[in-house]
Design a protein around this motif. Structure first.
Motif, PDB file in Angstrom:
ATOM      1  N   ARG A  84      -7.573   4.984   0.991  1.00  0.00           N
ATOM      2  CA  ARG A  84      -8.865   4.421   1.693  1.00  0.00           C
ATOM      3  C   ARG A  84      -8.586   3.309   2.555  1.00  0.00           C
ATOM      4  O   ARG A  84      -9.515   2.677   2.794  1.00  0.00           O
ATOM      5  N   VAL A  85      -7.528   3.019   2.588  1.00  0.00           N
ATOM      6  CA  VAL A  85      -6.977   2.010   3.837  1.00  0.00           C
ATOM      7  C   VAL A  85      -6.635   2.343   5.102  1.00  0.00           C
ATOM      8  O   VAL A  85      -5.796   3.403   5.287  1.00  0.00           O
ATOM      9  N   TYR A  91       0.312   8.110   5.449  1.00  0.00           N
ATOM     10  CA  TYR A  91       0.219   8.356   4.003  1.00  0.00           C
ATOM     11  C   TYR A  91       1.325   8.825   3.417  1.00  0.00           C
ATOM     12  O   TYR A  91       1.880   9.776   3.726  1.00  0.00           O
ATOM     13  N   ARG A  92       1.725   8.165   2.323  1.00  0.00           N
ATOM     14  CA  ARG A  92       2.954   8.615   1.537  1.00  0.00           C
ATOM     15  C   ARG A  92       3.012  10.100   1.386  1.00  0.00           C
ATOM     16  O   ARG A  92       4.118  10.578   1.248  1.00  0.00           O
ATOM     17  N   ARG A 136      -3.268  15.242   4.205  1.00  0.00           N
ATOM     18  CA  ARG A 136      -3.749  15.092   2.912  1.00  0.00           C
ATOM     19  C   ARG A 136      -4.814  14.061   2.671  1.00  0.00           C
ATOM     20  O   ARG A 136      -5.795  14.121   2.196  1.00  0.00           O
ATOM     21  N   LYS A 137      -4.331  12.839   3.685  1.00  0.00           N
ATOM     22  CA  LYS A 137      -5.250  11.642   3.528  1.00  0.00           C
ATOM     23  C   LYS A 137      -6.566  12.069   4.038  1.00  0.00           C
ATOM     24  O   LYS A 137      -7.438  11.631   3.592  1.00  0.00           O
ATOM     25  N   LYS A 138      -6.433  12.943   5.159  1.00  0.00           N
ATOM     26  CA  LYS A 138      -7.905  13.176   5.735  1.00  0.00           C
ATOM     27  C   LYS A 138      -8.768  13.885   5.050  1.00  0.00           C
ATOM     28  O   LYS A 138      -9.839  13.904   4.768  1.00  0.00           O
ATOM     29  N   VAL A 147       0.835  -1.319  -0.218  1.00  0.00           N
ATOM     30  CA  VAL A 147      -0.155  -0.032  -0.016  1.00  0.00           C
ATOM     31  C   VAL A 147       0.979   1.316  -0.060  1.00  0.00           C
ATOM     32  O   VAL A 147       0.561   2.211  -0.721  1.00  0.00           O
ATOM     33  N   GLY A 148       2.090   1.284   0.901  1.00  0.00           N
ATOM     34  CA  GLY A 148       2.771   2.439   0.905  1.00  0.00           C
ATOM     35  C   GLY A 148       3.639   2.524  -0.291  1.00  0.00           C
ATOM     36  O   GLY A 148       4.249   3.692  -0.437  1.00  0.00           O
TER      37      GLY A 148
END
Length: 287
Positions: A255-256, A266-267, A272-274, A242-243
């Protein structure tokens, strides 16, 4: 042409700051005036740009990111994915709103590290800041987000390292058409599927294909992904795959999340993921 002082880019930075401030002060529920002052805008202007971006108010947006809400969403998402799989592959695109297909390099191409591949790339504004997009004749091969004030050359070099024997040309006009389709689901659904062209191991490809099956506005756990690829004990390997995803947003590794409802790393930056998860949930909730 990319402008470093583009208004959309500045607005996204302020949205990120607002989300961080709301999270830190969630218990006391700060008023709109206080949040607006924090991001150096009038209350009216801040409310307007946030609502234009997300389609909902800042406070309602934050509700999507609470642990309790995300735990509930995890169960709903798991049931939705299982129901779609039971319905059969022929109906998946409709159930998932899935408009992306994935192709991996051949074993020989993997050994050659991109030799013979021509990559055209561009830098563009998105709802989540500036992105670098690369595409080949066989599909989109790179998509990454730039950190605030990051020199674009850093991401361009990362892309070139990943496809390091390829030939690269900047082509803003070509890549702009892809960016519009990626971040505008309506446009994407009306113009056919998007294709992604990836370089990875067989295990990574299985994980990335599983990510494509998570519906927009939904989340799954790392355990859930491991089970989907029929390797339930490979949590660490799933997390690594995933990463290592090199096509942000389109292959939705954002979404994971963790099974305890924490969004996690998050990479391209956890905030930004939020932003992406909340934005997608807001879009799905809209009539």
């Amino acid at each position: 042409m990319l402008l470093t002082e583009n208004e959309n880019h500045i607005n996204y930075q302020r949205i990120e700051e607002a989300i961080q401030y709301l999270e830190k002060n969630f218990q006391r529920q700060p008023e709109l005036d206080e949040i607006a002052e924090k991001v150096h805008l009038s209350p009216f202007h801040f409310q307007r740009i946030f609502t234009e971006w997300a389609g909902i108010s800042p406070k309602r947006f934050l509700q999507f990111l609470t642990v309790d809400f995300l735990k509930t969403k995890l169960e709903q998402s798991r049931n939705l994915v299982e129901a779609a799989e039971a319905a059969g592959l022929s109906s998946q695109s409709r159930v998932y709103d899935l408009f992306t297909t994935l192709e991996g390099v051949t074993p020989q191409e993997y050994k050659l590290h991109g030799t013979g591949i021509h990559v055209r790339y561009g830098l563009h504004e998105t709802p989540f800041g500036i992105c670098l997009l690369g595409t080949t004749e066989r599909g989109i091969c790179w998509l990454s987000f730039l950190a605030t004030d990051e020199d674009p050359k850093t991401q361009i070099e990362a892309m070139k390292e990943h496809w390091h024997n390829s030939v690269f040309h900047q082509d803003q006009t070509l890549t702009a058409t892809f960016v519009e389709r990626i971040f505008n689901p309506v446009a994407s659904s009306q113009t056919g599927r998007l294709h992604v062209f990836v370089k990875g191991t067989n295990f990574q490809l299985k994980v990335w294909e599983a990510l494509l099956k998570i519906p927009m506005g939904n989340v799954l756990t790392y355990q859930g992904i491991a089970e989907k690829i029929q390797n339930p004990n490979a949590l660490q390997a799933v997390g690594s795959a995933v990463g290592s995803n090199h096509i942000a947003y389109l292959i939705p590794c954002h979404r994971v999340i963790r099974k305890d409802g924490i969004l996690g790393e998050y990479r391209w930056d956890p905030v930004r993921k939020k932003s992406i998860i909340g934005w997608e949930m807001a879009k799905v909730k809209q009539p």
